[in-house]
Motif scaffolding. Structure first.
Motif, PDB file in Angstrom:
ATOM      1  N   THR A   9      49.654  39.306  37.661  1.00  0.00           N
ATOM      2  CA  THR A   9      49.016  40.486  37.093  1.00  0.00           C
ATOM      3  C   THR A   9      47.850  40.076  36.224  1.00  0.00           C
ATOM      4  O   THR A   9      47.968  39.178  35.394  1.00  0.00           O
ATOM      5  N   LYS A  10      46.748  40.714  36.424  1.00  0.00           N
ATOM      6  CA  LYS A  10      45.567  40.477  35.595  1.00  0.00           C
ATOM      7  C   LYS A  10      45.763  41.210  34.285  1.00  0.00           C
ATOM      8  O   LYS A  10      46.043  42.398  34.271  1.00  0.00           O
ATOM      9  N   THR A  29      42.551  46.591  35.837  1.00  0.00           N
ATOM     10  CA  THR A  29      43.502  45.495  36.027  1.00  0.00           C
ATOM     11  C   THR A  29      43.065  44.464  37.050  1.00  0.00           C
ATOM     12  O   THR A  29      43.505  43.337  36.990  1.00  0.00           O
ATOM     13  N   ALA A  30      42.246  44.834  38.006  1.00  0.00           N
ATOM     14  CA  ALA A  30      41.887  43.853  39.027  1.00  0.00           C
ATOM     15  C   ALA A  30      40.885  44.410  40.011  1.00  0.00           C
ATOM     16  O   ALA A  30      40.497  45.564  39.950  1.00  0.00           O
ATOM     17  N   ASN A  58      49.361  43.121  40.453  1.00  0.00           N
ATOM     18  CA  ASN A  58      48.432  44.220  40.175  1.00  0.00           C
ATOM     19  C   ASN A  58      48.806  45.483  40.936  1.00  0.00           C
ATOM     20  O   ASN A  58      48.830  46.565  40.378  1.00  0.00           O
ATOM     21  N   ASN A  61      51.797  46.829  39.375  1.00  0.00           N
ATOM     22  CA  ASN A  61      51.634  47.022  37.931  1.00  0.00           C
ATOM     23  C   ASN A  61      52.790  46.388  37.149  1.00  0.00           C
ATOM     24  O   ASN A  61      53.412  47.016  36.299  1.00  0.00           O
ATOM     25  N   ASN A  87      41.247  35.608  37.019  1.00  0.00           N
ATOM     26  CA  ASN A  87      42.627  35.636  36.529  1.00  0.00           C
ATOM     27  C   ASN A  87      43.019  34.381  35.762  1.00  0.00           C
ATOM     28  O   ASN A  87      44.157  34.278  35.323  1.00  0.00           O
TER      29      ASN A  87
END
Length: 89
Positions: A9-10, A29-30, A58, A61, A87
């Motif tokens: 996850t970013k 988020t990405a 991502n 989530n 990332n």
């Protein structure tokens, strides 16, 4: 063989690092595009009889602890991470 692909996850996109013209192609988020590379690899392994999990942090989530919990539940023999330069934070 049990294999798990993980796209972490970013945590946050560096909005200050991108001009508006580039930023519009990203979410908070990405990158908006799905990670097809690991999806293709996972599909190939499944087609050849291997047990595969794909954790796309991502898209799902997921928080870091959720990813760790899924890894513990699946208990893969091989763990493969993929990432993009963004990332590496």
């Amino acid at each position: 063989m049990k294999v798990c692909f993980v796209y972490p996850t970013k945590q946050s996109m560096g909005k200050l690092f991108y001009p508006a013209k580039v930023w519009k192609n990203y979410s908070e988020t990405a990158v908006i595009l799905p990670n097809l590379g690991i999806a293709y690899l996972a599909a190939l392994l499944r087609e050849n009889g291997h047990e595969v999990d794909l954790i796309e942090g991502n898209a799902l989530n997921l928080k870091l602890q959720q990813i760790v919990d899924r890894l513990k539940d699946f208990a893969p023999e091989y763990l493969l991470f993929t990432s993009i330069t963004d990332n590496f934070q």
